[in-house]
Write a protein that holds these residues in place. Sequence first.
Motif, PDB file in Angstrom:
ATOM      1  N   GLN A  27     -17.419  -0.770   1.026  1.00  0.00           N
ATOM      2  CA  GLN A  27     -16.940  -1.981   0.681  1.00  0.00           C
ATOM      3  C   GLN A  27     -16.146  -2.014  -0.902  1.00  0.00           C
ATOM      4  OE1 GLN A  27     -16.184  -4.612   2.096  1.00  0.00           O
ATOM      5  NE2 GLN A  27     -15.820  -6.165   0.837  1.00  0.00           N
ATOM      6  N   TRP A  28     -16.978  -1.166  -1.810  1.00  0.00           N
ATOM      7  CA  TRP A  28     -16.317  -1.258  -3.031  1.00  0.00           C
ATOM      8  C   TRP A  28     -15.244  -0.138  -3.372  1.00  0.00           C
ATOM      9  CZ3 TRP A  28     -21.998   0.156  -2.882  1.00  0.00           C
ATOM     10  CH2 TRP A  28     -22.117   1.676  -2.985  1.00  0.00           C
ATOM     11  N   GLY A  29     -15.045   0.474  -2.378  1.00  0.00           N
ATOM     12  CA  GLY A  29     -14.001   1.431  -2.420  1.00  0.00           C
ATOM     13  C   GLY A  29     -12.822   0.712  -2.202  1.00  0.00           C
ATOM     14  N   ILE A  30     -12.813  -0.521  -1.814  1.00  0.00           N
ATOM     15  CA  ILE A  30     -11.487  -1.421  -1.585  1.00  0.00           C
ATOM     16  C   ILE A  30     -11.323  -1.728  -2.941  1.00  0.00           C
ATOM     17  CG2 ILE A  30     -10.619  -3.655  -0.748  1.00  0.00           C
ATOM     18  CD1 ILE A  30     -12.405  -3.077   1.533  1.00  0.00           C
ATOM     19  N   TYR A  31     -11.933  -2.417  -3.818  1.00  0.00           N
ATOM     20  CA  TYR A  31     -11.493  -3.029  -5.040  1.00  0.00           C
ATOM     21  C   TYR A  31     -11.692  -1.754  -6.065  1.00  0.00           C
ATOM     22  CZ  TYR A  31     -16.780  -4.047  -5.399  1.00  0.00           C
ATOM     23  OH  TYR A  31     -18.025  -3.879  -5.162  1.00  0.00           O
ATOM     24  N   GLY A  32     -12.526  -0.849  -6.133  1.00  0.00           N
ATOM     25  CA  GLY A  32     -12.781   0.118  -7.014  1.00  0.00           C
ATOM     26  C   GLY A  32     -11.477   1.223  -7.032  1.00  0.00           C
ATOM     27  N   ARG A  33     -11.113   1.596  -5.735  1.00  0.00           N
ATOM     28  CA  ARG A  33      -9.945   2.400  -5.595  1.00  0.00           C
ATOM     29  C   ARG A  33      -8.776   1.996  -4.737  1.00  0.00           C
ATOM     30  NH1 ARG A  33     -14.000   7.452  -4.186  1.00  0.00           N
ATOM     31  NH2 ARG A  33     -14.937   7.777  -6.387  1.00  0.00           N
ATOM     32  N   GLN A  34      -8.712   0.774  -4.554  1.00  0.00           N
ATOM     33  CA  GLN A  34      -7.558   0.140  -3.501  1.00  0.00           C
ATOM     34  C   GLN A  34      -7.655   1.102  -2.397  1.00  0.00           C
ATOM     35  OE1 GLN A  34      -5.494  -2.607  -4.205  1.00  0.00           O
ATOM     36  NE2 GLN A  34      -7.531  -2.748  -5.407  1.00  0.00           N
TER      37      GLN A  34
END
Length: 538
Positions: free
Chosen positions: A399-406
């Motif tokens: 999930q954090w790949g969404i906001y961490g790396r778009q």
Amino acid sequence: MHGGSARGPASGSTAVTGWSLQFDLPAGVTAGNPQNATISQNGTKVRLTPAYYINTIRAGGTTEPYSPSFTLSAAAQPANCTINGADCDGTGDPPPPPAPLTATFSAGGTQGKFVVNNNSDTALNGWSIVFELPAGVTASGAQNGTLSQSGRQVTLTPAFYNSAVAAHGSTEPYSPTFTLSAAAEPASCRINDVRCDGAADTPPGAPANLRATVKTTKTVTLAWDAATPGSLPISAYEVYNDSALAATVTGTSTTVTGLTPKTAYTFTVRAKDRKGDPSPASGALTVTTNDPADDTRPPTVPSGLHSTAKDATSVTLAWTASTDDKGVAAYDVYAGNDLAATVTGTSAKVTGLSPSTEYTFTVRARDLYDNVSAPSDPVKVSTADIVGSGYARVGYFVQWGIYGRQYFVRNLETTGAAARLTHLNYAFANIDPVNLTCLNGVTKGTTSNPQDPSQGDGAGGRGRRLASVPNCTVSHDEQAVATSCYTGDGGQWWSFDDAWSIGRKAAWLRSKGLLGAMIWEMSGDTGTLMGALDAGLR
């Protein structure tokens, strides 16, 4: 040119919100240059929609001094004028109550507009409009909304500021507009899956030509002609035995089982659309089941049972037909002692099986009087491994790949990763198990520090990414099967995977007879690494 004007309704004791005029003009006469309104014309029919500032008329008021006006190409008197479904001169029956939700289209040349009216007593939170355009016509350049088009079908969604519509309010003055490649009138328009004009959906037509194709002592196989759809596509057919529901199917045939021998039954069929609206019943058909005393000889045993295809969860079987003096009605396929399928032909696909498992299949023939043959010779078939004959490619999406790396779920498709994966593990999804929504939205954006643990919505992810490092010389270590780069004395050293290292690791995996690879994790890959892994495992 000749002028025309329209004065809005004088309302009674309550305010009027949302009104439009419809009228006919003589053939060849067109209306244009509207003031205080928009006009759309299709042949001789004209629709006039008020500007937002006269869309609501106070109790006892009129549209003056802002009544709509327009220009006619020739002097003419409008005919068949209606306002909100009532006669413009006030004669005739009173207008019907407004539908709870409508979306009214108007156009000026190639400029289209939808006004959403919420006529209910509660606020509307969220809406979307789906409509069709003639072949070859496209919609683009949306204002106050977003457009997407697939073939003839167009979906219009609101901007964030006009997605909510107050009770008895409208989207004016921020109604969505767009440009058409050619002047056209939308068709099959629906807002939130109800008709844009607020009219009730038309149900499907009744199925026709109901007939019995096969009957035994305990079953009747029925077939019918497909019903004509109404406003919506047909999703199912319901088969009734007298007044009792006997079967629900998506096709145009079914077998009704559990019947009593030598007994008359009356069947009817109804079509249902995808919202569950039923059609009228078909014509009734009376069928009498066979008398078992009329035939006691079973069919011959099916022969040559063999497998023609298989995968991880299914096996396809085929065999040579049986013979019977009265006729073969069906074949029952068994997996062990369990009935797995009943078919009328000489092949069957057995589904719902477990991967990498051996099954024993037999087939019995059944005639029109439910005499059953002895079982065929058995055949043993093992289902395939869950990844087939290739290698597993398990993607780990965080999930954090969404906001961490778009890096969004859609990036799995646009980078080509989705087509190459056999499994996907969506980790730390933050899903509410009751409402099936994210527990928390993204409340913080990414920062320039890839080690910042506070990025995003608090799921705890750390953005681990290799930025473009200047003057970093890449080297490949054959013994360690590792890629690294070094910027020089006193500089930076980075270790990472590239297509070279992934290719070497895939070759080693294959040499050891392993089952596949897990990609930890997906975000940040533009498709290069997944492509290298996929190529290495082929």
